[in-house]
Design a protein around this motif. Structure first.
Motif, short mmCIF file in Angstrom:
data_model
loop_
_atom_site.label_atom_id
_atom_site.label_comp_id
_atom_site.label_asym_id
_atom_site.label_seq_id
_atom_site.Cartn_x
_atom_site.Cartn_y
_atom_site.Cartn_z
N LEU A 1 0.82 -1.20 0.00
CA LEU A 1 0.00 0.00 0.00
C LEU A 1 0.86 1.26 0.00
CD1 LEU A 1 -2.86 -0.98 2.46
CD2 LEU A 1 -2.89 -0.92 -0.02
N GLY A 2 2.09 1.13 -0.46
CA GLY A 2 2.96 2.29 -0.55
C GLY A 2 2.69 3.08 -1.81
N ARG B 1 -0.92 6.14 8.13
CA ARG B 1 -0.25 5.67 6.92
C ARG B 1 -1.12 4.63 6.20
NH1 ARG B 1 4.54 5.91 10.08
NH2 ARG B 1 4.48 3.66 10.49
N GLU B 2 -1.75 3.75 6.97
CA GLU B 2 -2.64 2.77 6.37
C GLU B 2 -3.81 3.47 5.66
OE1 GLU B 2 -2.50 -0.63 6.19
OE2 GLU B 2 -0.47 -0.37 6.93
N LEU B 3 -4.36 4.48 6.29
CA LEU B 3 -5.49 5.19 5.70
C LEU B 3 -5.07 5.91 4.42
CD1 LEU B 3 -8.42 6.09 5.79
CD2 LEU B 3 -7.75 7.93 7.35
N ASP B 4 -3.95 6.59 4.48
CA ASP B 4 -3.46 7.29 3.28
C ASP B 4 -3.18 6.30 2.15
OD1 ASP B 4 -3.63 9.66 4.63
OD2 ASP B 4 -1.48 9.79 5.09
N GLY B 5 -2.56 5.17 2.50
CA GLY B 5 -2.24 4.18 1.49
C GLY B 5 -3.49 3.57 0.87
N ALA B 6 -4.52 3.36 1.68
CA ALA B 6 -5.76 2.79 1.16
C ALA B 6 -6.44 3.75 0.18
CB ALA B 6 -6.70 2.47 2.31
N LEU C 1 -13.33 -1.80 -1.93
CA LEU C 1 -12.21 -0.96 -1.51
C LEU C 1 -12.70 0.23 -0.70
CD1 LEU C 1 -10.09 -0.93 -4.81
CD2 LEU C 1 -9.57 -2.19 -2.70
N LEU C 2 -13.78 0.86 -1.15
CA LEU C 2 -14.33 2.01 -0.43
C LEU C 2 -14.81 1.60 0.96
CD1 LEU C 2 -16.29 3.74 -3.32
CD2 LEU C 2 -14.42 4.77 -2.03
N GLY C 3 -15.42 0.42 1.04
CA GLY C 3 -15.85 -0.05 2.35
C GLY C 3 -14.68 -0.24 3.30
N ILE D 1 -11.07 1.44 7.81
CA ILE D 1 -9.77 1.92 8.26
C ILE D 1 -9.90 3.32 8.83
CG2 ILE D 1 -7.45 2.58 7.50
CD1 ILE D 1 -7.58 0.27 5.48
N ALA D 2 -10.74 4.16 8.20
CA ALA D 2 -10.95 5.51 8.70
C ALA D 2 -11.58 5.48 10.09
CB ALA D 2 -11.83 6.29 7.73
N GLN D 3 -12.51 4.55 10.31
CA GLN D 3 -13.16 4.49 11.62
C GLN D 3 -12.17 4.12 12.71
OE1 GLN D 3 -13.93 1.76 13.85
NE2 GLN D 3 -14.85 3.29 15.22
#
Length: 411
Positions: A106-107, A150-155, A172-174, A179-181
């Motif tokens: 996810l980089g 970082r996970e959220l940005d990468g997603a 993917l949006l789900g 991840i945002a939650q």
């Protein structure tokens, strides 16, 4: 003295077992069935989770029982034994690697912009979302905050810089929403409320676009909970009600129970006792319907015990200690001790309720346990609750047990 690496591994195993929705006894029975032996008891599982032992000969059976890749468990066990790792204690990033699968990158995707992704990538991103949830159970929020963002940005970058089918895009949006939650929750627990609000709002947007109304309700309710607890009670109540309405009557029962719990808490903090009690009753009614529709993965922790804790919190806030104390004592008597932050928070409510019940000595003992746990697992929430408990005890300073706690933890 238990080695810190073994202790981390034990917490990891406990998280996997909870995620599989099994008690220690049930896991022991399943491992005996898989291995064809009857030599394992729940006491041995408990030793593993406390970090006293590493289940070397059981790793393969654990992989099957918990549905975790064998290589992942072997790597974690090697870490616990100190093999192929630096001699110092693992960093938060290393601990987090226990929970985040490494089968998707996810980089930065600049070199492969426009590449097409499919179901396997969507599944891998969902795994990373769940990995963050597991990590939040055992890693302090201040250590998990940067990796979570970082996970959220990468997603988000993965979604924006690849092509995919409509179905994969919704998946993917789900996952972005999930991840945002958890990222918002981690930020809020670290006291970074503005960052948390931004994460929640991003998640709401992603969940809406995915058509996942239950997840929209979860995100909006999470933001409502933060507002309620940071001095914005009326805004929190309005958003908690909106979250319930947004999810709609067809939301899974367990999710509806969670939304209603947040409405109850928002009403409590806003001084609306009767609406709070009605929402609690409705939450239990929703939970009684569990099984009529499968709950989403993010609701894995919602249970009758958690509803009882919310009941007790409302009773405590409304100064009804005779109702709050038995509920909290019953839940805490069998609560998973590896969930340090939640245990500390629940003990804080018990301490306050005991003061209201005119039991200052027992309240002091409970407060000491709560404050010791808080020191081991830093959290903005537990820090605030610790201050509430100490303030509540102050009028009883003349009681020796209370005075000792106040003097010890005044700083």
């Amino acid at each position: 003295m238990i080695n810190e690496k073994r202790q981390r591994f034990g917490l990891y195993l406990a998280g996997l077992r909870r995620d599989a929705r099994k008690s220690q006894r049930q896991l022991a029975e399943l491992l005996c069935h898989i291995s064809g032996t009857a030599s394992l008891t729940r006491h041995e599982i408990s030793r593993w989770e406390r970090g006293e032992r590493i289940p070397d000969v059981w790793i393969s059976s654990l992989s099957e029982a918990l549905d975790v890749p064998l290589q992942t468990l072997e790597r974690a066990a090697a870490h616990a034994r100190g093999e192929d790792f630096p001699p110092e204690a693992p960093s938060p990033a290393e601990a987090l690697s226990y929970f985040l699968p490494e089968d998707v990158e996810l980089g930065p995707l600049a070199s492969s912009t426009g590449r097409r992704v499919g179901t396997s990538t969507a599944v891998a991103l969902a795994d990373r979302a769940h990995g963050l949830r597991l990590g939040d159970d055992v890693i302090a929020s201040r250590d998990l905050l940067a990796p979570a963002f970082r996970e959220l940005d990468g997603a988000v970058q993965l979604y924006r810089e690849t092509t995919h089918s409509e179905q994969t895009g919704r998946s993917l949006l789900g996952s972005i929403g999930e991840i945002a939650q958890i990222t918002g929750w981690i930020a809020s627990d670290a006291g970074q409320h503005d960052q948390a609000a931004r994460a929640y709002r991003l998640g709401i947007s992603a969940a809406r676009e995915a058509g996942d109304l239950a997840l929209v309700g979860h995100l909006a309710g999470s933001l409502a909970y933060q507002l309620t607890n940071t001095g914005h009670e009326e805004d929190g109540l309005s958003l908690a009600r909106a979250a319930l309405e947004e999810a709609g009557p067809d939301a899974p029962p367990k999710a509806r129970a969670l939304y209603l719990d947040r409405v109850a808490w928002a009403n409590t903090k806003a001084g609306n006792a009767q609406p709070a009690m009605r929402a609690l009753a409705q939450a239990h009614e929703a939970m009684d319907e569990e099984g009529s529709r499968e709950a989403p993965d993010w609701a894995y922790w919602v249970s009758p015990e958690e509803l009882n804790v919310m009941d007790a919190r409302v009773y405590t806030e409304l100064h009804k200690p005779l109702r709050a104390v038995p509920l909290l004592q019953e839940v805490l008597s069998r609560y998973d001790s590896t969930r340090t932050r939640e245990l500390a928070l629940y003990l804080s409510w018990l301490a306050v309720a005991l003061v209201d019940a005119n039991e200052p000595e027992e309240a002091a003992s409970t407060a000491r346990r709560m404050l010791d746990l808080s020191a081991r697992f830093p959290s903005d929430r537990t820090a605030k609750r610790g201050r509430v408990v100490l303030t509540k005890l102050e009028p009883y300073r003349d009681v020796p047990e209370v005075r000792e706690v106040l003097d010890t933890y005044a700083a």
